[in-house]
Design a protein around this motif. Structure first.
Motif, short mmCIF file in Angstrom:
data_model
loop_
_atom_site.label_atom_id
_atom_site.label_comp_id
_atom_site.label_asym_id
_atom_site.label_seq_id
_atom_site.Cartn_x
_atom_site.Cartn_y
_atom_site.Cartn_z
N ALA A 10 1.04 -0.83 -0.03
CA ALA A 10 -0.06 -0.26 0.16
C ALA A 10 0.44 1.19 -0.19
CB ALA A 10 -0.81 0.23 0.99
N ILE A 11 0.81 2.24 -0.82
CA ILE A 11 1.19 3.25 -0.23
C ILE A 11 0.53 4.82 -0.81
CG2 ILE A 11 3.09 2.74 -2.38
CD1 ILE A 11 2.19 4.48 -4.38
N GLU A 12 0.83 6.06 0.15
CA GLU A 12 -0.31 7.09 0.45
C GLU A 12 -0.31 8.10 -1.21
OE1 GLU A 12 -0.49 9.42 3.27
OE2 GLU A 12 2.02 9.49 3.95
N ALA A 13 -0.42 9.07 -1.33
CA ALA A 13 -0.62 9.97 -2.02
C ALA A 13 -0.30 8.98 -3.43
CB ALA A 13 0.71 10.88 -1.75
N VAL A 14 -0.59 8.30 -3.53
CA VAL A 14 -0.51 7.91 -5.66
C VAL A 14 -0.73 9.57 -6.48
CG1 VAL A 14 -1.11 7.07 -7.43
CG2 VAL A 14 -1.52 5.82 -5.55
N PRO A 15 0.45 9.66 -7.23
CA PRO A 15 0.48 11.10 -8.10
C PRO A 15 -0.66 11.18 -8.89
CG PRO A 15 2.90 10.24 -8.01
CD PRO A 15 1.43 8.79 -6.93
N TYR A 16 -1.49 11.77 -8.69
CA TYR A 16 -2.79 12.23 -9.76
C TYR A 16 -2.39 11.99 -11.25
CZ TYR A 16 -4.57 15.23 -6.00
OH TYR A 16 -4.62 15.36 -4.74
N LEU A 17 -1.40 12.20 -11.54
CA LEU A 17 -0.60 12.09 -12.93
C LEU A 17 -0.89 10.29 -12.90
CD1 LEU A 17 1.21 14.30 -14.40
CD2 LEU A 17 -0.11 14.16 -15.43
N ASN A 18 -0.59 9.20 -12.23
CA ASN A 18 -0.13 8.00 -12.36
C ASN A 18 -1.34 7.71 -11.98
OD1 ASN A 18 2.82 9.20 -11.18
ND2 ASN A 18 2.70 8.38 -12.63
N VAL A 28 -5.86 10.28 -2.97
CA VAL A 28 -5.27 9.20 -3.28
C VAL A 28 -4.62 8.17 -2.58
CG1 VAL A 28 -5.01 8.23 -6.15
CG2 VAL A 28 -6.11 10.49 -5.62
N THR A 29 -5.33 6.51 -3.08
CA THR A 29 -4.14 5.50 -2.18
C THR A 29 -4.57 4.68 -3.14
OG1 THR A 29 -5.22 6.63 -0.13
CG2 THR A 29 -4.58 4.28 0.08
N GLY A 30 -3.28 3.90 -3.38
CA GLY A 30 -3.58 2.63 -3.72
C GLY A 30 -2.68 1.62 -2.79
N TRP A 31 -3.58 0.26 -3.19
CA TRP A 31 -3.15 -0.69 -2.63
C TRP A 31 -3.45 -1.79 -3.14
CZ3 TRP A 31 -7.84 1.64 -2.03
CH2 TRP A 31 -8.50 0.53 -2.21
N LYS A 32 -2.30 -2.93 -2.94
CA LYS A 32 -3.37 -4.54 -3.56
C LYS A 32 -4.67 -5.19 -2.98
CE LYS A 32 0.45 -4.86 -6.12
NZ LYS A 32 0.68 -3.90 -7.87
N ARG A 33 -5.20 -5.18 -3.52
CA ARG A 33 -6.26 -5.90 -2.75
C ARG A 33 -6.11 -7.38 -2.35
NH1 ARG A 33 -10.96 -3.07 -3.73
NH2 ARG A 33 -10.40 -1.77 -5.41
#
Length: 546
Positions: free
Chosen positions: A278-286, A519-524
């Motif tokens: 998991a990561i916080e602050a996924v760049p908007y462009l990415n 925007v947060t990203g993670w491996k579900r």
């Protein structure tokens, strides 16, 4: 956002906000002097080199299925002692390591009993008693006692300690021990939000803190589900499951490792490679690209981009000039172009969807003609403005568009973009500025309207930054908030808050342009119970590995 710290105490030069030693505390006056706020934001730059951490051994990361690996977007700045800690990293860590009597759920923002065995018992209008959870222990094995609770509150309330959190407890008269597991709170006046406001004070072990506050600040001991085993600016944070924890949010993995990766591309790479789940602050462009291989969610936050005016400087002491510069903004273009849709235009001090939300009587839609008329009515011609901003990524993206909007109505605008700590210490807190655009997010401390409004409209900000505390309207906002704090009826309280919001919106001494989405990203599959937070940071309470 911002994080809570979001604001470290920078070096005297103001050039480097990442040079704090991990064991150094942060006093309230320093925090307020050098930060634009808390929360996401605010002052950590993306210039920090990617920090080290475990290397990837494939999509499962390097820690196995009983370890959570995550990447935060901010540097380690300042210590962890909850009396003063306000950095993004410390606030997120303390969420897992320390407990309050009543905590706010990091996702829903609803209160729940943490160290409290049951809901606080109301003895009378100004007296509450709280009993501790049976068998609650600190990570060193010692019992959590009433003495620890009294100590924790008294050190926050002691003016000599200059705790940032004392400003959120104006209603509290004192705390005393009833017996080994019970404390009694005396209030100065009836305060309907008493239970949830207990969340601003984390309970610490009295004997450990008294034995060495600096040592505690660098590696805290709490009663939460995880214990912090190491904290390094280069190697990140390592947590272990607290085996003695018997509370409502037990750790579901044996270990956590948090990488501190301020560089956005490095953070994205950590998620895509499996080095982090998991990561916080996924760049908007990415975000779109990341979503092809990972779960990505944009969550509405309170976190705002605000305009603040120096109300002791002409012509910004005229409300019409302040309003004109708001009406001139093409906020929809700001959101679409700079934020890629990841924000909501402000229609109130609070974002729509907040439980206390009411639409403000003044909403600043894009109206260049009205902006020009307001300036004309104020007798202002040939206005030249220097806009001071922080160098937070999204703010840097917004600044040229703000300039474009103001130039379009004949306001000659120059930009002064700089590191947040330097901007506050050199320009804002010396009063040597006209207008500032900056991020902020006090919601990491609490989510009720009273707390959120007190941050910007009572005390330090209006007195020493926007300089409108002595105005009739500024005093009225404080009076309304104080009246609301004493109001037992929820509907009547909300009406008083509405009046305060209307004045804040109309006066626009400090007022949001928009509220951000995070925007947060993670491996579900790797984190089946994970949910993104509406504030800075990541929460792994009640989260296991898939």
């Amino acid at each position: 956002p911002s994080t809570a710290h979001h604001g470290p105490h920078p070096s005297p030069s103001g050039d480097d906000v990442t040079d704090l030693q991990p064991g150094r505390g942060l006093h309230r006056r320093d925090f307020l002097r050098y930060t634009g706020l808390l929360g996401a934001a605010a002052t950590i730059t993306a210039g920090l080199a990617a920090c080290g951490g475990p290397s990837s051994t494939g999509s499962g990361g390097s820690g196995g299925t009983d370890t959570i690996e995550a990447a935060l977007a901010y540097a380690l700045s300042g210590g962890f002692d909850p009396m003063t800690a306000s950095s993004a990293v410390a606030v997120a860590a303390n969420l897992h390591v320390l407990e309050s009597l009543v905590d706010l759920d990091p996702i829903t923002r609803q209160p729940y009993n943490a160290l409290a065995k049951e809901d606080p018992a109301k003895v009378d209008e100004t007296t509450y008693r709280v009993t501790l959870r049976d068998g609650a222990k600190f990570h060193d094995g010692s019992e959590v006692t009433a003495d620890d609770v009294v100590f924790s509150f008294e050190r926050v309330m002691d003016p000599d300690n200059e705790s940032l959190f004392s400003q959120f407890l104006p209603f509290l008269d004192g705390v005393k021990k009833v017996d080994a597991a019970t404390v009694e709170f005396k209030l100065k006046y009836a305060f309907a939000l008493f239970s949830e406001r207990l969340g601003v004070v984390k309970i610490v072990p009295k004997k450990v803190v008294e034995a060495g506050q600096k040592k505690y600040d660098s590696l805290p001991i709490g009663s939460g589900p995880f214990k912090l085993t190491s904290a390094s600016a280069t190697d990140g944070l390592v947590f272990a499951k607290a085996d003695g924890y018997n509370g409502p949010r037990p750790a579901k993995v044996s270990k956590m490792t948090w990488l501190l990766l301020a560089e956005p591309s490095t953070r994205v790479s950590a998620l895509q490679s499996g080095r982090a789940q998991a990561i916080e602050a996924v760049p908007y462009l990415n975000a779109e690209e990341v979503s092809k291989r990972s779960a990505v969610e944009s969550v509405q936050s309170f976190g705002l981009l605000f305009l603040m005016f120096n109300c002791k400087e002409k012509p910004f002491d005229d409300v019409r000039v302040r309003q004109a510069l708001h009406y001139a903004l093409d906020t929809d273009k700001l959101i679409k172009t700079a934020m890629l849709g990841n924000a909501t235009a402000a229609t109130s001090y609070l974002p729509a969807g907040h439980p206390d939300y009411v639409k403000a009587s003044t909403v600043y839609g894009h109206d260049p003609a009205k902006a020009k008329k307001l300036l004309s009515d104020a007798g202002v011609k040939g206005l030249k403005v220097e806009l001071v901003t922080t160098d937070t990524d999204f703010v840097k993206d917004c600044a040229p568009l703000i300039k474009q909007s103001w130039d379009a109505i004949g306001v000659a605008t120059t930009l002064n973009v700089g590191q947040s700590g330097g901007q506050y210490s050199n320009r804002i807190d010396t009063g040597k500025y006209q207008v500032m655009a900056a991020p902020g997010d006090p919601s990491v401390f609490g989510n009720d309207c009273d707390l959120l409004m007190r941050w910007y409209y009572v005390g330090t900000w209006p007195e020493t930054r926007s300089y409108n505390s002595d105005t009739e309207e500024g005093k009225k906002v404080v009076s309304l908030l104080d009246d609301a704090a004493r109001e037992a009826d929820a509907a009547a309280r909300k009406e008083l808050w509405r009046q305060a919001i209307d004045i804040a919106a109309e006066q626009a001494a400090l007022y949001p342009i928009f509220h951000r989405k995070l925007v947060t990203g993670w491996k579900r599959d790797a984190l089946p119970g994970f949910r993104p937070m509406p504030t800075t940071g990541l929460s792994f309470l009640n989260v296991d590995r898939g």
